[in-house]
Design a protein around this motif. Sequence first.
Motif, PDB file in Angstrom:
ATOM      1  N   LEU A 102      10.088  -2.839  -8.101  1.00 41.54           N
ATOM      2  CA  LEU A 102      11.113  -2.494  -7.125  1.00 41.54           C
ATOM      3  C   LEU A 102      11.270  -0.982  -7.114  1.00 41.54           C
ATOM      4  O   LEU A 102      11.516  -0.378  -8.175  1.00 41.54           O
ATOM      5  CB  LEU A 102      12.464  -3.123  -7.496  1.00 41.54           C
ATOM      6  N   GLU A 103      11.100  -0.370  -5.934  1.00 38.92           N
ATOM      7  CA  GLU A 103      11.271   1.080  -5.855  1.00 38.92           C
ATOM      8  C   GLU A 103      12.008   1.463  -4.578  1.00 38.92           C
ATOM      9  O   GLU A 103      11.807   0.855  -3.518  1.00 38.92           O
ATOM     10  CB  GLU A 103       9.931   1.803  -5.929  1.00 38.92           C
ATOM     11  N   ASP A 104      12.834   2.472  -4.682  1.00 42.55           N
ATOM     12  CA  ASP A 104      13.641   2.970  -3.567  1.00 42.55           C
ATOM     13  C   ASP A 104      12.816   4.003  -2.806  1.00 42.55           C
ATOM     14  O   ASP A 104      13.070   5.202  -2.862  1.00 42.55           O
ATOM     15  CB  ASP A 104      14.930   3.583  -4.120  1.00 42.55           C
ATOM     16  N   GLY A 105      11.787   3.509  -2.103  1.00 45.18           N
ATOM     17  CA  GLY A 105      10.891   4.401  -1.396  1.00 45.18           C
ATOM     18  C   GLY A 105       9.791   3.599  -0.729  1.00 45.18           C
ATOM     19  O   GLY A 105       9.814   2.359  -0.716  1.00 45.18           O
ATOM     20  N   ILE A 106       8.810   4.292  -0.175  1.00 45.84           N
ATOM     21  CA  ILE A 106       7.730   3.595   0.525  1.00 45.84           C
ATOM     22  C   ILE A 106       6.693   3.093  -0.482  1.00 45.84           C
ATOM     23  O   ILE A 106       6.475   3.706  -1.530  1.00 45.84           O
ATOM     24  CB  ILE A 106       7.073   4.484   1.596  1.00 45.84           C
ATOM     25  N   LEU A 107       6.063   1.990  -0.136  1.00 44.43           N
ATOM     26  CA  LEU A 107       5.121   1.364  -1.051  1.00 44.43           C
ATOM     27  C   LEU A 107       3.767   2.071  -1.080  1.00 44.43           C
ATOM     28  O   LEU A 107       3.164   2.206  -2.146  1.00 44.43           O
ATOM     29  CB  LEU A 107       4.918  -0.100  -0.669  1.00 44.43           C
ATOM     30  N   ASP A 108       3.282   2.516   0.075  1.00 46.59           N
ATOM     31  CA  ASP A 108       1.945   3.112   0.129  1.00 46.59           C
ATOM     32  C   ASP A 108       1.856   4.340  -0.765  1.00 46.59           C
ATOM     33  O   ASP A 108       2.547   5.328  -0.555  1.00 46.59           O
ATOM     34  CB  ASP A 108       1.595   3.509   1.564  1.00 46.59           C
ATOM     35  N   GLY A 109       1.010   4.282  -1.766  1.00 43.90           N
ATOM     36  CA  GLY A 109       0.866   5.399  -2.695  1.00 43.90           C
ATOM     37  C   GLY A 109       1.988   5.518  -3.695  1.00 43.90           C
ATOM     38  O   GLY A 109       2.063   6.501  -4.430  1.00 43.90           O
ATOM     39  N   GLY A 110       2.874   4.522  -3.736  1.00 37.66           N
ATOM     40  CA  GLY A 110       4.057   4.608  -4.572  1.00 37.66           C
ATOM     41  C   GLY A 110       3.868   4.077  -5.979  1.00 37.66           C
ATOM     42  O   GLY A 110       2.744   3.833  -6.448  1.00 37.66           O
ATOM     43  N   PHE A 111       4.994   3.849  -6.648  1.00 41.48           N
ATOM     44  CA  PHE A 111       4.972   3.452  -8.044  1.00 41.48           C
ATOM     45  C   PHE A 111       4.407   2.039  -8.215  1.00 41.48           C
ATOM     46  O   PHE A 111       3.552   1.788  -9.069  1.00 41.48           O
ATOM     47  CB  PHE A 111       6.390   3.518  -8.620  1.00 41.48           C
ATOM     48  N   GLY A 112       4.877   1.116  -7.384  1.00 37.50           N
ATOM     49  CA  GLY A 112       4.454  -0.270  -7.555  1.00 37.50           C
ATOM     50  C   GLY A 112       2.964  -0.459  -7.375  1.00 37.50           C
ATOM     51  O   GLY A 112       2.346  -1.296  -8.058  1.00 37.50           O
ATOM     52  N   GLN A 113       2.389   0.291  -6.463  1.00 35.85           N
ATOM     53  CA  GLN A 113       0.948   0.152  -6.249  1.00 35.85           C
ATOM     54  C   GLN A 113       0.146   0.575  -7.481  1.00 35.85           C
ATOM     55  O   GLN A 113      -0.946   0.052  -7.719  1.00 35.85           O
ATOM     56  CB  GLN A 113       0.514   0.951  -5.025  1.00 35.85           C
ATOM     57  N   LYS A 114       0.676   1.488  -8.243  1.00 36.39           N
ATOM     58  CA  LYS A 114      -0.014   1.876  -9.487  1.00 36.39           C
ATOM     59  C   LYS A 114      -0.035   0.700 -10.471  1.00 36.39           C
ATOM     60  O   LYS A 114      -1.041   0.475 -11.160  1.00 36.39           O
ATOM     61  CB  LYS A 114       0.669   3.084 -10.119  1.00 36.39           C
ATOM     62  N   ILE A 115       1.092  -0.023 -10.530  1.00 32.45           N
ATOM     63  CA  ILE A 115       1.145  -1.196 -11.409  1.00 32.45           C
ATOM     64  C   ILE A 115       0.153  -2.246 -10.928  1.00 32.45           C
ATOM     65  O   ILE A 115      -0.619  -2.821 -11.717  1.00 32.45           O
ATOM     66  CB  ILE A 115       2.573  -1.777 -11.424  1.00 32.45           C
ATOM     67  N   ALA A 116       0.166  -2.511  -9.621  1.00 29.81           N
ATOM     68  CA  ALA A 116      -0.745  -3.518  -9.065  1.00 29.81           C
ATOM     69  C   ALA A 116      -2.204  -3.130  -9.304  1.00 29.81           C
ATOM     70  O   ALA A 116      -3.051  -3.972  -9.638  1.00 29.81           O
ATOM     71  CB  ALA A 116      -0.473  -3.687  -7.572  1.00 29.81           C
ATOM     72  N   ALA A 117      -2.512  -1.844  -9.117  1.00 25.51           N
ATOM     73  CA  ALA A 117      -3.884  -1.380  -9.325  1.00 25.51           C
ATOM     74  C   ALA A 117      -4.295  -1.516 -10.788  1.00 25.51           C
ATOM     75  O   ALA A 117      -5.463  -1.801 -11.089  1.00 25.51           O
ATOM     76  CB  ALA A 117      -4.020   0.068  -8.864  1.00 25.51           C
ATOM     77  N   TYR A 118      -3.344  -1.306 -11.705  1.00 23.27           N
ATOM     78  CA  TYR A 118      -3.671  -1.405 -13.124  1.00 23.27           C
ATOM     79  C   TYR A 118      -4.107  -2.836 -13.481  1.00 23.27           C
ATOM     80  O   TYR A 118      -5.081  -3.033 -14.203  1.00 23.27           O
ATOM     81  CB  TYR A 118      -2.487  -0.992 -13.989  1.00 23.27           C
ATOM     82  N   TYR A 119      -3.372  -3.805 -12.957  1.00 26.75           N
ATOM     83  CA  TYR A 119      -3.738  -5.192 -13.256  1.00 26.75           C
ATOM     84  C   TYR A 119      -4.975  -5.622 -12.476  1.00 26.75           C
ATOM     85  O   TYR A 119      -5.730  -6.488 -12.916  1.00 26.75           O
ATOM     86  CB  TYR A 119      -2.564  -6.125 -12.951  1.00 26.75           C
ATOM     87  N   GLY A 120      -5.182  -5.003 -11.322  1.00 32.99           N
ATOM     88  CA  GLY A 120      -6.415  -5.202 -10.577  1.00 32.99           C
ATOM     89  C   GLY A 120      -6.805  -6.656 -10.378  1.00 32.99           C
ATOM     90  O   GLY A 120      -6.048  -7.448  -9.844  1.00 32.99           O
ATOM     91  N   MET A 121      -7.995  -6.997 -10.840  1.00 35.54           N
ATOM     92  CA  MET A 121      -8.558  -8.330 -10.625  1.00 35.54           C
ATOM     93  C   MET A 121      -8.178  -9.308 -11.731  1.00 35.54           C
ATOM     94  O   MET A 121      -8.728 -10.413 -11.804  1.00 35.54           O
ATOM     95  CB  MET A 121     -10.090  -8.225 -10.526  1.00 35.54           C
ATOM     96  N   ASP A 122      -7.235  -8.935 -12.589  1.00 34.03           N
ATOM     97  CA  ASP A 122      -6.815  -9.826 -13.671  1.00 34.03           C
ATOM     98  C   ASP A 122      -6.198 -11.088 -13.074  1.00 34.03           C
ATOM     99  O   ASP A 122      -5.160 -11.047 -12.414  1.00 34.03           O
ATOM    100  CB  ASP A 122      -5.791  -9.114 -14.564  1.00 34.03           C
TER     101      ASP A 122
END
Length: 585
Positions: A521-541
């Motif tokens: 959950l972030e108070d901002g836009i998703l593209d390039g944001g904090f949450g996408q870094k988390i999602a990218a870290y887990y990747g194909m797991d």
Amino acid sequence: MYLETITSPADIKSYTVAQRTMLAQEMRDALLKRASIHGGHFGPDFGIIEAVIALHTVFDSPTDKIIYDVSHQCYPHKMLTGRVEAYINEAQYDEVSGYTNPEESPHDFFNVGHTSTSISLASGLAKARDLAGRRENIIALIGDGSMSGGEALEGLNVVGEMETNFIIVFNDNGHSIAENHGGMYRTFKELRETNGTAEDNLFRAMGLDYRYVADGNDCEALIAAFSAVKNSTKPVVVHIVTQKGKGYQFAEEDPETWHYRMPFDIETGALKHPYTDPYQEATKDFLKEQAKTNPNFVFLAAGTMGGIGLSPKDRAELGNQYVDVGIAEEHAVAMASGLARGGARPIFGTYSTFFQRVYDQMAQDVAVNNSPAVFLSVGASIYYMNDVTHLGFFDIPIFANIPNLVFLAPASLDEYMAVLRWSVEQTRHPVMIRMPVGGYEESPYPVRTDYSDLNKYQVVQEGADVALIGAGNFAALAGAAAAQLEAEGIKATVINPIFLSGLDTALLDRLKEKHRLILTLEDGILDGGFGQKIAAYYGMDTQIRVRNYGLSKEFHDRYSASELAREYHLTAEQIVADTLFALKG
């Protein structure tokens, strides 16, 4: 009555002196009533009324193009260009924006809410006109406060050699939002004192012709001056001296307070709904404490009193440890880097929307050099300013991806103060702090005092199956959703990352042991944001799913924050419903 009958500037061109005088008074009366009910920019609009009447009397908008700098002073312009109902009919007060807006009227040419842009924008219009072989007048209306911005000076430099029709109306009221700062203002004062004849003249030095109007609230003198420069074939500055807040005693006597005003009582000037921001008050106390105990401490502002409401008394207490650089955020960031390299402990504070102007300085002058300056970002939230030109929630993708810059998002007042103190005391990193908007009323965990162990997230509550990672302003939202999930029999893990610029990979790996769904959950836009870094870290797991909550990448304008939050499922109830549905899948 004249105001109600005006549908376009053509309606006022045949007015007599008496009619223009009456019109100006009617405009002030309407603006006063509207501001007392609705709030808005006050002093700039009251001071520019006669000049706007004169401009629309002499020039032929929209063929002739008037570009308003910042557009704090555009309300009178809107009243004369077909939008008067938004200023005289309370039911329609919200039907126009507080800034020029081409979607509203062909008399507006740009959405403008950041300062010092009018000369550059207008120079492009002038060049395009010349290339097309047209002959309309191009007019840039810029205030003296805006002239301190680097873009304004760059624009002057270019326009000075264009050798074409270009008219700059320089609205000199002796103020920015507060007092002006910078060496050029001594020369503007000399021009005022010498009736425009002082030899030290910035505009002539830049290659422009120059005219001076001592009383910029004298409509007839303005009409004469504008008529003299209409259809000019060389760039010219018409320097007019106006009174900020003219016509309302409280605004004339205190132009700083009355630059912008929330709804107020007309008779007393008192706010109808006084409000004190605890984060701002705590920050001011901290700055004063630092100034008293650390002679090397400096607080930098860029014309907005740091975004924290520093009053004249507050600024006086800080003394020479307060530096207002004028409307020059880029300079402030680079100066902060120099201060830090010189052994000082600087904080530069301003609104998040204005930090957008300083990406290169943050990257090059600060981060490449790893200068341990501190940057305080105010109003980075969907729950703050909501005009399209003043949105502050694009900051995470912009700044969290600059190497070496530590970007922190505390989630409560106690944590904010701990982060602020650590940032000033440490000397290893440049640090940007997102001042909370809302957040926890009380921290649900002991607040640590040392953040040297970078990217170490805070586990608020241990659970299983679901983990909610709520950044900064939305840490409390994550906690609220977790409480509702617990009522549904699911005890979720709750995490406040604090660090937006890096990942706690050890914690993220540990979450895989007991969790199958991660919510960010972030108070901002998703593209390039904090949450996408988390999602990218887990990747194909395949063991774990990630859902990101935030805003779409678009310019939301004059929105209802509660409605926008619901649209993007940024409420605890919606997050819980989404989670229960996902767990069934």
